[in-house]
Design an enzyme around this catalytic site. Structure first.
Site, PDB file in Angstrom:
ATOM      1  N   GLY A  48       0.778  -1.238   0.000  1.00  0.00           N
ATOM      2  CA  GLY A  48       0.000   0.000   0.000  1.00  0.00           C
ATOM      3  C   GLY A  48       0.808   1.286   0.000  1.00  0.00           C
ATOM      4  O   GLY A  48       0.363   2.302  -0.515  1.00  0.00           O
ATOM      5  N   ASP A 104       0.442   3.197   4.394  1.00  0.00           N
ATOM      6  CA  ASP A 104      -0.553   3.950   3.625  1.00  0.00           C
ATOM      7  C   ASP A 104      -1.637   4.517   4.523  1.00  0.00           C
ATOM      8  O   ASP A 104      -2.014   5.675   4.400  1.00  0.00           O
ATOM      9  CB  ASP A 104      -1.157   3.069   2.510  1.00  0.00           C
ATOM     10  N   ASP A 107      -5.583   2.231  10.443  1.00  0.00           N
ATOM     11  CA  ASP A 107      -6.974   1.803  10.636  1.00  0.00           C
ATOM     12  C   ASP A 107      -7.095   1.212  12.045  1.00  0.00           C
ATOM     13  O   ASP A 107      -7.362   1.919  12.997  1.00  0.00           O
ATOM     14  CB  ASP A 107      -7.327   0.824   9.512  1.00  0.00           C
ATOM     15  N   LYS A 135      -7.683   7.081   9.685  1.00  0.00           N
ATOM     16  CA  LYS A 135      -9.136   7.119   9.872  1.00  0.00           C
ATOM     17  C   LYS A 135      -9.455   7.721  11.231  1.00  0.00           C
ATOM     18  O   LYS A 135      -8.774   7.429  12.222  1.00  0.00           O
ATOM     19  CB  LYS A 135      -9.728   5.715   9.749  1.00  0.00           C
ATOM     20  N   VAL A 157     -11.362   3.484   1.317  1.00  0.00           N
ATOM     21  CA  VAL A 157     -10.818   4.250   0.199  1.00  0.00           C
ATOM     22  C   VAL A 157      -9.805   3.420  -0.585  1.00  0.00           C
ATOM     23  O   VAL A 157      -9.188   2.499  -0.041  1.00  0.00           O
ATOM     24  CB  VAL A 157     -10.143   5.556   0.683  1.00  0.00           C
ATOM     25  N   ASP A 163      -5.633  -0.492  -2.025  1.00  0.00           N
ATOM     26  CA  ASP A 163      -6.330  -1.439  -2.882  1.00  0.00           C
ATOM     27  C   ASP A 163      -7.659  -1.903  -2.314  1.00  0.00           C
ATOM     28  O   ASP A 163      -7.924  -1.801  -1.122  1.00  0.00           O
ATOM     29  CB  ASP A 163      -5.461  -2.678  -3.085  1.00  0.00           C
ATOM     30  N   ARG A 169      -4.856   0.191  -7.109  1.00  0.00           N
ATOM     31  CA  ARG A 169      -3.660   0.853  -6.559  1.00  0.00           C
ATOM     32  C   ARG A 169      -3.134   1.917  -7.521  1.00  0.00           C
ATOM     33  O   ARG A 169      -2.491   2.873  -7.111  1.00  0.00           O
ATOM     34  CB  ARG A 169      -2.552  -0.162  -6.301  1.00  0.00           C
TER      35      ARG A 169
HETATM   36  P1  IMP Z   1      -4.359  -1.639  10.405  1.00  0.00           P
HETATM   37  O1  IMP Z   1      -3.352  -2.637  10.874  1.00  0.00           O
HETATM   38  O2  IMP Z   1      -5.775  -2.049  10.694  1.00  0.00           O
HETATM   39  O3  IMP Z   1      -4.075  -0.203  10.801  1.00  0.00           O
HETATM   40  O4  IMP Z   1      -4.387  -1.812   8.865  1.00  0.00           O
HETATM   41  C1  IMP Z   1      -3.717  -1.095   7.979  1.00  0.00           C
HETATM   42  C2  IMP Z   1      -3.828  -1.779   6.623  1.00  0.00           C
HETATM   43  O5  IMP Z   1      -5.178  -2.149   6.294  1.00  0.00           O
HETATM   44  C3  IMP Z   1      -3.415  -0.766   5.610  1.00  0.00           C
HETATM   45  O6  IMP Z   1      -2.029  -0.847   5.371  1.00  0.00           O
HETATM   46  C4  IMP Z   1      -4.243  -1.165   4.414  1.00  0.00           C
HETATM   47  O7  IMP Z   1      -3.581  -2.144   3.682  1.00  0.00           O
HETATM   48  C5  IMP Z   1      -5.493  -1.781   4.971  1.00  0.00           C
HETATM   49  N1  IMP Z   1      -6.614  -0.809   4.985  1.00  0.00           N
HETATM   50  C6  IMP Z   1      -7.234  -0.287   6.048  1.00  0.00           C
HETATM   51  N2  IMP Z   1      -8.192   0.576   5.681  1.00  0.00           N
HETATM   52  C7  IMP Z   1      -8.185   0.605   4.327  1.00  0.00           C
HETATM   53  C8  IMP Z   1      -8.958   1.319   3.332  1.00  0.00           C
HETATM   54  O8  IMP Z   1      -9.848   2.150   3.599  1.00  0.00           O
HETATM   55  N3  IMP Z   1      -8.642   1.047   2.033  1.00  0.00           N
HETATM   56  C9  IMP Z   1      -7.662   0.187   1.673  1.00  0.00           C
HETATM   57  N4  IMP Z   1      -6.931  -0.491   2.556  1.00  0.00           N
HETATM   58  C10 IMP Z   1      -7.180  -0.289   3.877  1.00  0.00           C
HETATM   59 MG    MG Z   2      -1.593  -2.452   3.166  1.00  0.00          MG
END
Ligand code: IMP
Ligand code: MG
Length: 183
Positions: A48, A104, A107, A135, A157, A163, A169
């Site tokens: 990402g 990227d 979340d 977010k 998004v 993606d 992407r």
């Molecule tokens: P986290 O470990 O939940 O913070 O996840 C982060 C990863 O989830 C990011 O690097 C993205 O690959 C994916 N991700 C989370 N939200 C989105 C989104 O809205 N669109 C695309 N990928 C997302």
């Molecule tokens: Mg990712």
């Protein structure tokens, strides 16, 4: 591909300006740290952050090193209880290195925190977190991140590296998808 776009959330010109400002900020903080050149290592979480990374570092005209890693989260599978896992290997030590971890989007924050933990064990001079997007949800806002490009609402998004099922992407803008495109 374009038919599936609901709306453009952040257009390419706005992204470009913000990415340049983030690069200047990182450069300024490196100078302020008083450490000599060659001490910055950027760890980018693929796939990402690929486009973000390539745009960002071209605004950094000084010695730096890159380390690319892949993290898989096994969503929806039995292994998800184990949380995100890193694929490939980390250098044994980051001694003397100012490490910037690049992703990227923040979340749940699990990916970044897992990588931060791995770097922390390897004796870096400092660790900073840089995410293009965050977010506005408690899990993401709770992550200590020095550089955040844009804070966005809690919606899915794609584009500029992000993606859906491996696609989109290559879109230059960050967009939301129509409901019928994400099922
Ligand atoms: P986290 O470990 O939940 O913070 O996840 C982060 C990863 O989830 C990011 O690097 C993205 O690959 C994916 N991700 C989370 N939200 C989105 C989104 O809205 N669109 C695309 N990928 C997302
Ligand atoms: Mg990712």
């Amino acid at each position: 591909m374009r038919n599936n776009i609901e709306r453009v959330l952040i257009d390419r010109a706005t992204i470009a300006k913000r990415v340049e400002a983030m690069a200047l900020q990182i450069a300024e903080d490196m100078r302020a740290s008083g450490d000599p050149d060659r001490q910055l290592t950027i760890i980018a979480i693929l796939t990402g952050s690929l486009i973000f990374l390539s745009d960002l570092i071209r605004h950094m005209p000084f010695m730096l090193r890159l380390k690319l890693i892949t993290v898989s989260s096994y969503p929806g599978k039995a292994m998800s209880t184990q949380g995100p896992r890193i694929e490939g290997n980390m250098p044994e030590s980051f001694a003397g290195q100012h490490v910037v971890i690049l992703d990227d989007i923040l979340d749940s924050g699990k990916t970044i925190e897992m990588v931060r933990g791995l770097v922390q064990q390897r004796d870096p001079a400092s660790i900073r977190i840089c995410a293009l997007l965050r977010k506005q949800i408690p899990s993401a806002m709770a992550v200590k991140a020095e550089y955040v490009g844009f804070e966005i609402a809690d919606e899915f998004v794609v584009g500029y590296g992000l993606d859906y099922d491996g696609y989109y992407r290559n879109l230059p803008d960050i967009v939301t998808l129509k409901a019928e495109a994400i099922r």
